[in-house]
Write a protein that holds these residues in place. Structure first.
Motif, PDB file in Angstrom:
ATOM      1  N   GLU A  15       0.993   4.159  -2.862  1.00  0.00           N
ATOM      2  CA  GLU A  15       0.833   5.559  -2.471  1.00  0.00           C
ATOM      3  C   GLU A  15       1.968   6.416  -3.055  1.00  0.00           C
ATOM      4  O   GLU A  15       1.732   7.506  -3.578  1.00  0.00           O
ATOM      5  CB  GLU A  15       0.855   5.637  -0.941  1.00  0.00           C
ATOM      6  N   ASN A  59      -8.982  -0.879 -13.830  1.00  0.00           N
ATOM      7  CA  ASN A  59      -8.145  -0.690 -12.637  1.00  0.00           C
ATOM      8  C   ASN A  59      -7.150  -1.849 -12.542  1.00  0.00           C
ATOM      9  O   ASN A  59      -7.139  -2.727 -13.389  1.00  0.00           O
ATOM     10  CB  ASN A  59      -9.011  -0.550 -11.376  1.00  0.00           C
ATOM     11  N   VAL A  62     -13.219  -6.245  -3.308  1.00  0.00           N
ATOM     12  CA  VAL A  62     -13.057  -5.359  -4.455  1.00  0.00           C
ATOM     13  C   VAL A  62     -12.910  -6.166  -5.749  1.00  0.00           C
ATOM     14  O   VAL A  62     -12.590  -7.353  -5.723  1.00  0.00           O
ATOM     15  CB  VAL A  62     -11.849  -4.413  -4.261  1.00  0.00           C
ATOM     16  N   SER A  83      -4.628   5.650  -5.763  1.00  0.00           N
ATOM     17  CA  SER A  83      -5.447   5.471  -4.575  1.00  0.00           C
ATOM     18  C   SER A  83      -5.967   4.037  -4.574  1.00  0.00           C
ATOM     19  O   SER A  83      -6.280   3.470  -5.618  1.00  0.00           O
ATOM     20  CB  SER A  83      -6.581   6.497  -4.527  1.00  0.00           C
ATOM     21  N   CYS A  84      -6.036   3.461  -3.388  1.00  0.00           N
ATOM     22  CA  CYS A  84      -6.340   2.026  -3.271  1.00  0.00           C
ATOM     23  C   CYS A  84      -7.626   1.791  -2.496  1.00  0.00           C
ATOM     24  O   CYS A  84      -8.013   2.592  -1.663  1.00  0.00           O
ATOM     25  CB  CYS A  84      -5.244   1.325  -2.488  1.00  0.00           C
ATOM     26  N   ARG A  85      -8.229   0.659  -2.794  1.00  0.00           N
ATOM     27  CA  ARG A  85      -9.349   0.185  -2.000  1.00  0.00           C
ATOM     28  C   ARG A  85      -9.104  -1.268  -1.691  1.00  0.00           C
ATOM     29  O   ARG A  85      -8.608  -2.009  -2.533  1.00  0.00           O
ATOM     30  CB  ARG A  85     -10.660   0.328  -2.791  1.00  0.00           C
ATOM     31  N   GLU A  86      -9.467  -1.684  -0.477  1.00  0.00           N
ATOM     32  CA  GLU A  86      -9.309  -3.110  -0.175  1.00  0.00           C
ATOM     33  C   GLU A  86     -10.600  -3.678   0.403  1.00  0.00           C
ATOM     34  O   GLU A  86     -11.544  -2.950   0.669  1.00  0.00           O
ATOM     35  CB  GLU A  86      -8.118  -3.355   0.752  1.00  0.00           C
ATOM     36  N   GLY A  87     -10.626  -4.972   0.574  1.00  0.00           N
ATOM     37  CA  GLY A  87     -11.831  -5.636   1.051  1.00  0.00           C
ATOM     38  C   GLY A  87     -12.415  -6.444  -0.091  1.00  0.00           C
ATOM     39  O   GLY A  87     -11.684  -7.090  -0.826  1.00  0.00           O
ATOM     40  N   LYS A 132       0.833  -1.213   0.000  1.00  0.00           N
ATOM     41  CA  LYS A 132       0.000   0.000   0.000  1.00  0.00           C
ATOM     42  C   LYS A 132       0.867   1.263   0.000  1.00  0.00           C
ATOM     43  O   LYS A 132       0.548   2.238  -0.675  1.00  0.00           O
ATOM     44  CB  LYS A 132      -0.962  -0.016   1.198  1.00  0.00           C
ATOM     45  N   LEU A 146      -7.132  -6.190  -3.196  1.00  0.00           N
ATOM     46  CA  LEU A 146      -6.806  -4.758  -3.182  1.00  0.00           C
ATOM     47  C   LEU A 146      -6.845  -4.279  -4.631  1.00  0.00           C
ATOM     48  O   LEU A 146      -6.425  -5.005  -5.536  1.00  0.00           O
ATOM     49  CB  LEU A 146      -5.386  -4.605  -2.612  1.00  0.00           C
ATOM     50  N   ASP A 190      -6.934   2.340  -8.237  1.00  0.00           N
ATOM     51  CA  ASP A 190      -7.802   2.989  -9.216  1.00  0.00           C
ATOM     52  C   ASP A 190      -6.999   3.789 -10.236  1.00  0.00           C
ATOM     53  O   ASP A 190      -5.957   4.352  -9.922  1.00  0.00           O
ATOM     54  CB  ASP A 190      -8.796   3.913  -8.494  1.00  0.00           C
TER      55      ASP A 190
END
Lengths: 130, 68
Positions: free
Chosen positions: A22, A56, A33, A27-31, A18, A47, A50
């Motif tokens: 950065e 993505n 996804v 920008s990241c999203r996790e869970g 992560k 993860l 975007d």
């Protein structure tokens, strides 16, 4: 100098991954996804980074414990100009940088030198008295 | 006796990492950077340089001190 080792980096540490993303300004999203591909096709990931468009880049943990990069590279490159080779190389370098710092600090080393060389490689000198 | 131990680490543009250990001799030297190699991934190349075969000076010093 006593010995010399060359290591091929494997991405296993989510925090360092992560931080690397950065650094590269994603920008990241996790869970829960999804990696999005051509014509609304998708695939699950742990993860995603975007890219501000329909495509993505995803990361999925393999049974061996390392993160694999998953993307519709044809679409990503067409839309954003980011090639797979460039993305993976940049990511591996930033990841290795954070992973090295995190591991040596855990072992009580201090960082004496940290510089980016002309060829864009990173040189670190870490020190410990014992 | 306190010894300075150093690692010089170079991270290439492709994320390949080269590690040089300084100030540590012999088998201990190989173990010295092992934690980092294991944390990073897979060792693809290892080269032992002349210092590896030198008598560890620090150990000699500590032995003499014990005898006094």
């Amino acid at each position: 100098m006593s010995h010399f080792t060359k290591v091929q980096t494997k991405i296993t540490d989510l925090d360092c991954l992560k931080q690397a993303l950065e650094d590269l300004q994603y920008s990241c999203r996790e869970g829960e996804v999804r990696v999005r591909g051509w014509r609304g096709q998708w695939s699950e990931a742990d993860l995603v980074a975007d890219l501000g468009g329909p495509y993505n880049i995803g990361f999925r943990k393999s049974p061996q414990g390392n993160y694999e990069v998953v993307a519709d590279w044809w679409g990503v490159e067409m839309r954003t100009g980011i090639s797979q080779v460039k993305f993976v190389n940049d990511l591996n370098q930033r990841y290795a940088y954070h992973k090295v710092l995190s591991e040596v600090r855990k072992r009580g080393f201090s960082v004496a030198e940290d510089e980016t060389l002309e060829d864009n490689s990173i040189r670190l000198v870490v020190r410990k008295w014992s | 006796m306190v010894l300075k131990r150093e690692m010089e680490i170079e991270i290439g543009r492709d994320g390949k990492v080269s590690i040089k250990v300084k100030g540590v001799q012999g088998v201990e030297c190989l173990e010295f950077s092992q934690f980092l190699e294991e944390a990073l991934g897979e060792t693809v190349e290892q080269e032992i340089t002349s210092e590896y075969y030198q008598v560890p000076a620090s150990t000699e010093t500590s032995v003499q001190q014990t005898r006094q």
